[in-house]
Design a protein around this motif. Structure first.
Motif, PDB file in Angstrom:
ATOM      1  N   HIS A 342       0.810  -2.020  -0.332  1.00  0.00           N
ATOM      2  CA  HIS A 342       0.485   0.601  -0.005  1.00  0.00           C
ATOM      3  C   HIS A 342       0.831   1.797  -0.042  1.00  0.00           C
ATOM      4  O   HIS A 342       0.397   2.110   0.899  1.00  0.00           O
ATOM      5  CB  HIS A 342      -1.275   0.053   1.016  1.00  0.00           C
ATOM      6  CG  HIS A 342      -1.429  -1.140   1.523  1.00  0.00           C
ATOM      7  ND1 HIS A 342      -2.180  -2.061   0.162  1.00  0.00           N
ATOM      8  CD2 HIS A 342      -2.253  -2.622   2.460  1.00  0.00           C
ATOM      9  CE1 HIS A 342      -2.644  -2.984   0.641  1.00  0.00           C
ATOM     10  NE2 HIS A 342      -2.620  -3.247   1.990  1.00  0.00           N
ATOM     11  N   GLU A 343       1.540   1.012  -0.531  1.00  0.00           N
ATOM     12  CA  GLU A 343       2.813   2.773  -0.575  1.00  0.00           C
ATOM     13  C   GLU A 343       3.992   2.580  -2.146  1.00  0.00           C
ATOM     14  O   GLU A 343       4.116   1.339  -1.864  1.00  0.00           O
ATOM     15  CB  GLU A 343       3.763   2.344   0.698  1.00  0.00           C
ATOM     16  CG  GLU A 343       4.632   3.588   0.491  1.00  0.00           C
ATOM     17  CD  GLU A 343       5.302   3.738   1.324  1.00  0.00           C
ATOM     18  OE1 GLU A 343       5.359   3.904   2.892  1.00  0.00           O
ATOM     19  OE2 GLU A 343       6.797   3.689   1.803  1.00  0.00           O
ATOM     20  N   LEU A 344       3.903   3.252  -3.083  1.00  0.00           N
ATOM     21  CA  LEU A 344       5.008   3.461  -3.093  1.00  0.00           C
ATOM     22  C   LEU A 344       5.767   4.424  -3.837  1.00  0.00           C
ATOM     23  O   LEU A 344       5.053   5.853  -3.405  1.00  0.00           O
ATOM     24  CB  LEU A 344       3.034   3.418  -4.986  1.00  0.00           C
ATOM     25  CG  LEU A 344       2.894   2.579  -5.971  1.00  0.00           C
ATOM     26  CD1 LEU A 344       1.486   3.236  -6.525  1.00  0.00           C
ATOM     27  CD2 LEU A 344       3.530   1.384  -5.398  1.00  0.00           C
ATOM     28  N   ASP A 345       6.600   4.401  -3.782  1.00  0.00           N
ATOM     29  CA  ASP A 345       8.407   5.399  -3.503  1.00  0.00           C
ATOM     30  C   ASP A 345       8.235   6.065  -5.233  1.00  0.00           C
ATOM     31  O   ASP A 345       8.569   5.266  -6.544  1.00  0.00           O
ATOM     32  CB  ASP A 345       8.869   4.879  -3.673  1.00  0.00           C
ATOM     33  CG  ASP A 345       9.846   5.382  -2.542  1.00  0.00           C
ATOM     34  OD1 ASP A 345      10.107   6.566  -3.600  1.00  0.00           O
ATOM     35  OD2 ASP A 345      10.430   5.566  -1.988  1.00  0.00           O
ATOM     36  N   PRO A 346       7.551   7.180  -5.478  1.00  0.00           N
ATOM     37  CA  PRO A 346       7.394   8.040  -6.682  1.00  0.00           C
ATOM     38  C   PRO A 346       9.045   8.086  -7.905  1.00  0.00           C
ATOM     39  O   PRO A 346       9.345   8.357  -8.736  1.00  0.00           O
ATOM     40  CB  PRO A 346       7.357  10.017  -6.858  1.00  0.00           C
ATOM     41  CG  PRO A 346       7.309   9.369  -4.744  1.00  0.00           C
ATOM     42  CD  PRO A 346       7.524   8.559  -4.284  1.00  0.00           C
ATOM     43  N   ARG A 347      10.397   8.136  -6.379  1.00  0.00           N
ATOM     44  CA  ARG A 347      11.603   8.139  -6.111  1.00  0.00           C
ATOM     45  C   ARG A 347      11.843   6.757  -7.621  1.00  0.00           C
ATOM     46  O   ARG A 347      11.981   5.752  -7.665  1.00  0.00           O
ATOM     47  CB  ARG A 347      12.921   7.681  -5.813  1.00  0.00           C
ATOM     48  CG  ARG A 347      12.372   8.831  -4.733  1.00  0.00           C
ATOM     49  CD  ARG A 347      13.347   8.879  -3.203  1.00  0.00           C
ATOM     50  NE  ARG A 347      13.208   7.499  -3.026  1.00  0.00           N
ATOM     51  CZ  ARG A 347      14.110   6.843  -1.504  1.00  0.00           C
ATOM     52  NH1 ARG A 347      15.091   7.472  -1.208  1.00  0.00           N
ATOM     53  NH2 ARG A 347      12.942   5.860  -1.057  1.00  0.00           N
ATOM     54  N   THR A 348      12.565   6.872  -9.012  1.00  0.00           N
ATOM     55  CA  THR A 348      13.257   6.285  -9.670  1.00  0.00           C
ATOM     56  C   THR A 348      14.340   5.288  -9.099  1.00  0.00           C
ATOM     57  O   THR A 348      14.239   3.871  -9.722  1.00  0.00           O
ATOM     58  CB  THR A 348      13.366   7.311 -11.652  1.00  0.00           C
ATOM     59  OG1 THR A 348      14.355   8.400 -11.250  1.00  0.00           O
ATOM     60  CG2 THR A 348      12.123   8.104 -11.828  1.00  0.00           C
ATOM     61  N   SER A 349      14.892   6.256  -8.133  1.00  0.00           N
ATOM     62  CA  SER A 349      16.295   5.244  -8.185  1.00  0.00           C
ATOM     63  C   SER A 349      16.062   4.631  -7.157  1.00  0.00           C
ATOM     64  O   SER A 349      16.585   3.362  -6.605  1.00  0.00           O
ATOM     65  CB  SER A 349      17.472   6.238  -7.732  1.00  0.00           C
ATOM     66  OG  SER A 349      17.000   7.225  -6.556  1.00  0.00           O
ATOM     67  N   HIS A 350      14.709   3.999  -5.940  1.00  0.00           N
ATOM     68  CA  HIS A 350      14.438   3.896  -4.843  1.00  0.00           C
ATOM     69  C   HIS A 350      13.763   2.104  -6.040  1.00  0.00           C
ATOM     70  O   HIS A 350      13.659   1.919  -6.488  1.00  0.00           O
ATOM     71  CB  HIS A 350      12.719   4.014  -4.608  1.00  0.00           C
ATOM     72  CG  HIS A 350      12.808   3.012  -3.579  1.00  0.00           C
ATOM     73  ND1 HIS A 350      13.067   2.918  -2.066  1.00  0.00           N
ATOM     74  CD2 HIS A 350      11.636   2.214  -3.387  1.00  0.00           C
ATOM     75  CE1 HIS A 350      12.454   2.471  -2.066  1.00  0.00           C
ATOM     76  NE2 HIS A 350      11.167   2.214  -2.209  1.00  0.00           N
ATOM     77  N   GLN A 351      14.861   1.304  -4.493  1.00  0.00           N
ATOM     78  CA  GLN A 351      14.634  -0.308  -4.768  1.00  0.00           C
ATOM     79  C   GLN A 351      13.522  -0.930  -3.973  1.00  0.00           C
ATOM     80  O   GLN A 351      14.170  -1.313  -2.845  1.00  0.00           O
ATOM     81  CB  GLN A 351      16.149  -0.682  -4.596  1.00  0.00           C
ATOM     82  CG  GLN A 351      16.737  -0.555  -6.185  1.00  0.00           C
ATOM     83  CD  GLN A 351      16.468  -1.204  -6.977  1.00  0.00           C
ATOM     84  OE1 GLN A 351      16.183  -2.115  -7.313  1.00  0.00           O
ATOM     85  NE2 GLN A 351      16.393   0.494  -7.964  1.00  0.00           N
ATOM     86  N   PRO A 352      12.419  -1.196  -3.934  1.00  0.00           N
ATOM     87  CA  PRO A 352      11.708  -1.462  -3.513  1.00  0.00           C
ATOM     88  C   PRO A 352      11.747  -2.596  -1.980  1.00  0.00           C
ATOM     89  O   PRO A 352      11.342  -3.036  -1.929  1.00  0.00           O
ATOM     90  CB  PRO A 352      10.475  -2.143  -4.043  1.00  0.00           C
ATOM     91  CG  PRO A 352      10.177  -2.111  -5.100  1.00  0.00           C
ATOM     92  CD  PRO A 352      11.871  -1.888  -5.264  1.00  0.00           C
ATOM     93  N   LEU A 353      12.771  -4.384  -3.221  1.00  0.00           N
ATOM     94  CA  LEU A 353      12.776  -4.580  -2.280  1.00  0.00           C
ATOM     95  C   LEU A 353      14.988  -4.978  -2.436  1.00  0.00           C
ATOM     96  O   LEU A 353      15.372  -4.769  -3.521  1.00  0.00           O
ATOM     97  CB  LEU A 353      12.951  -5.942  -3.667  1.00  0.00           C
ATOM     98  CG  LEU A 353      12.148  -7.729  -3.525  1.00  0.00           C
ATOM     99  CD1 LEU A 353      11.453  -8.279  -4.141  1.00  0.00           C
ATOM    100  CD2 LEU A 353      13.809  -8.289  -3.715  1.00  0.00           C
ATOM    101  N   LYS A 354      15.291  -6.120  -1.521  1.00  0.00           N
ATOM    102  CA  LYS A 354      16.124  -5.520  -1.499  1.00  0.00           C
ATOM    103  C   LYS A 354      16.561  -7.101  -0.925  1.00  0.00           C
ATOM    104  O   LYS A 354      16.417  -8.343   0.137  1.00  0.00           O
ATOM    105  CB  LYS A 354      17.340  -5.086  -0.147  1.00  0.00           C
ATOM    106  CG  LYS A 354      16.903  -3.382  -0.701  1.00  0.00           C
ATOM    107  CD  LYS A 354      17.431  -2.260   0.582  1.00  0.00           C
ATOM    108  CE  LYS A 354      17.411  -1.018  -0.132  1.00  0.00           C
ATOM    109  NZ  LYS A 354      18.039  -0.893  -1.948  1.00  0.00           N
ATOM    110  N   VAL A 355      18.057  -8.142  -1.297  1.00  0.00           N
ATOM    111  CA  VAL A 355      18.702  -9.065  -0.272  1.00  0.00           C
ATOM    112  C   VAL A 355      18.898  -8.578   0.477  1.00  0.00           C
ATOM    113  O   VAL A 355      20.557  -8.477  -0.065  1.00  0.00           O
ATOM    114  CB  VAL A 355      18.921  -9.685  -1.742  1.00  0.00           C
ATOM    115  CG1 VAL A 355      19.721 -10.873  -1.262  1.00  0.00           C
ATOM    116  CG2 VAL A 355      17.954  -9.844  -2.930  1.00  0.00           C
TER     117      VAL A 355
END
Length: 385
Positions: A342-355
């Motif tokens: 339920h949250e979207l980050d407008p930054r094009t550089s944002h990584q929503p998932l990290k290992v």
């Protein structure tokens, strides 16, 4: 047609915090018997599963773990109580553990549903009707367990049977065929307001002239959205699949995320996690070049930067309207966070998932993969304890 049953579970996740998932890509070696498939070496299989459970129970690296996924047919049926004891007594609250179980007769499956009847009462009538209609109590069942340790510490245990077999589970002799499950669970986590489902392998793909499993899930999610603004936040698919990148999976994922013919707000932001067995697995015989490739698929409103590392990579699965984190084929534990729902980050550089971690087996335990930069911080933090 498959029925979706709803279960409310008490999971309390902190708002604004990531949820973390551990996929155990471990070997599963089975052979055909007169009644479905059986694990070749049940004790060796249990030692593998138990080593992962013990690692999580110790909490050295996985204090923030929320979801633990084992492959299809990963747990010997006779070890169900042992696994549940570790989860119930030693896992942290707010933890969901899901694992495929070794094939068992339909009668055993029904007895287990009744034993955990408080949680599975909605699933029992369909099985009783099948037996009353002439289904054999000896027909094998490919099934899975979802163990939810609630915020209060209470352990909830749910079961569902695979609804449709793959080709190796079907035989000319009807007596050797598999039972076809009648339900999927839709879990409503409160107060977290997080909704998830668990499927077994081919259940993600199955369709016939009258409908499909995934269409049923999409329709149910859309009804939830329009009635109460609920959406399907995560869909976990447990596999022992020698062809994890078959075109059929790509096609269904494209339709699931594509919204080609209509809006599907109930699944627009669903995170799909495929947890497969490793390349050491066998279904009757070794399958060189098969298995592995567990993955995480995100819809088009998320982005993943291009990555090609030894243990994982990112792609769009040959052009589907989604992005995929694709793991390797070896025996590994993959620890990663899910995007904030339920949250979207407008930054094009944002990584929503990290290992966060990749571990390999060594000496009966699990150690960080050597030379993996993602493990540096984790190893240092663990060493300072």
């Amino acid at each position: 047609m498959i029925q979706i049953l709803e279960a409310e579970v008490n999971l309390d996740y902190a708002l604004g915090s990531h949820l973390h998932c551990l996929v155990a890509q471990v070997p599963v070696k089975v052979c055909a018997t007169g009644h479905g498939f059986a694990l070749r070496d049940r004790e060796a299989q249990w030692r593998t599963v138990a080593s992962v459970l013990e690692l999580v129970a110790r909490g050295e690296r996985f204090q923030k773990l929320h979801f633990l996924a084992f492959p299809e047919v990963a747990l010997p049926a006779a070890r169900l109580d042992d696994a549940l004891a570790i989860v119930g007594e030693r896992f942290r609250p707010n933890t969901v553990t899901m694992f495929g179980l070794e094939h068992a007769p339909l009668g055993t499956y029904l007895d287990t549903l009744r034993r955990f009847g408080e949680d599975n009462r909605l699933a029992i009538p369909a099985v009783e009707r099948d037996l009353a209609a002439g289904a054999s109590a000896d027909i094998p069942v490919n099934w899975c367990c979802v163990a939810v340790k609630e915020a209060s510490g209470r352990l909830r245990v749910f079961f569902e049977a695979k609804s449709h077999p793959f080709h190796a589970e079907e035989f000319l002799d009807k007596s050797g065929d598999l039972y076809r499950g009648r339900h999927f669970w839709w879990f409503r986590a409160t107060p977290a307001f997080f909704h998830f489902m668990v499927l077994v392998c081919f259940d993600y793909l199955y369709r016939d002239l009258y409908g499909s499993n995934i269409r049923t899930i999409v329709d149910h999610a859309d009804r939830q959205y329009f009635a109460a603004r609920r959406t399907l936040d995560a869909l976990f698919v447990l596999q022992c699949n020698p062809k994890p990148e078959h075109r059929a999976y790509r096609d269904v994922l494209a339709g699931f995320y594509g919204e080609y013919l209509e809006d599907t707000p109930g699944v627009r932001d669903t995170i799909t996690v495929f947890g497969n067995s490793s390349d050491e697995s066998e279904i009757g015989e070794p399958c060189p070049g098969g298995f592995g490739v567990s993955s995480v698929v995100l819809g088009p409103r998320h982005r993943l930067a291009p990555v090609a590392a030894p243990e994982f990579s990112t792609d769009d699965f040959h052009g589907i309207p989604a992005c995929r984190l694709r793991f390797g084929t070896a025996t590994r534990l993959y620890y990663f966070n899910l995007p904030l729902h339920h949250e979207l980050d407008p930054r094009t550089s944002h990584q929503p998932l990290k290992v966060h971690a990749v571990l390999r087996p060594e000496g009966g335990g699990w150690v960080p993969v050597a030379g993996a930069p993602i493990m540096t911080e984790l190893s240092q933090r663990s060493g300072r304890r």
